[in-house]
Design a protein around this motif. Structure first.
Motif, PDB file in Angstrom:
ATOM      1  N   VAL A   6       0.850  -1.184   0.000  1.00 30.88           N
ATOM      2  CA  VAL A   6       0.000   0.000   0.000  1.00 30.88           C
ATOM      3  C   VAL A   6       0.884   1.232   0.000  1.00 30.88           C
ATOM      4  CG1 VAL A   6      -1.882  -1.134   1.272  1.00 30.88           C
ATOM      5  CG2 VAL A   6      -0.153   0.178   2.537  1.00 30.88           C
ATOM      6  N   ARG A  58      -5.250  -0.091  -2.770  1.00 31.93           N
ATOM      7  CA  ARG A  58      -3.900  -0.078  -2.214  1.00 31.93           C
ATOM      8  C   ARG A  58      -3.482   1.308  -1.708  1.00 31.93           C
ATOM      9  NH1 ARG A  58      -1.709  -3.564  -7.233  1.00 31.93           N
ATOM     10  NH2 ARG A  58      -2.714  -5.525  -6.650  1.00 31.93           N
ATOM     11  N   LEU A  96      -7.601  -6.032   0.150  1.00 31.76           N
ATOM     12  CA  LEU A  96      -6.290  -6.043   0.803  1.00 31.76           C
ATOM     13  C   LEU A  96      -6.038  -7.388   1.483  1.00 31.76           C
ATOM     14  CD1 LEU A  96      -6.122  -2.437   2.264  1.00 31.76           C
ATOM     15  CD2 LEU A  96      -4.795  -3.370   0.353  1.00 31.76           C
TER      16      LEU A  96
END
Length: 100
Positions: free
Chosen positions: A20, A56, A79
């Protein structure tokens, strides 16, 4: 399309699977260290058009912002599918942060 917008789209497109980054890091990398909100607007308006991995991108604390659309729940699921864990609603940025 403005150069900043193109650069933001390019950066977001390149966030690796399982990582991320933050709105602020994207903005600074694209040349505007004060442009985090602009990154959010670009992400909102361009994710579908450019098939961006919007999930992300998190805030500076590693948090996912709740939304009326409930897309934050989808973001958590996406995620998790990439093995990015959330603890107390936060991504561990020391483990999962990507800096372009």
């Amino acid at each position: 399309m403005q150069a900043f917008t193109r650069h933001v789209i390019s950066i977001i497109s390149n966030i690796p699977h399982g990582k991320v980054t933050t709105y602020g890091i994207i903005a600074a990398s694209a040349g505007n260290h004060c442009g985090a909100r602009q990154v959010a607007r670009i992400l909102h308006s361009s994710s579908g058009k450019y098939n961006l991995p919007w999930h992300r991108v998190v805030n500076v604390k590693g948090e996912i912002s709740p939304r009326k659309s409930m897309s934050h729940l989808t973001q958590k699921q996406l995620l998790k599918a990439e093995d990015v864990s959330l603890i107390n609603g936060r991504v561990d940025l020391e483990q999962f942060l990507w800096i372009p």
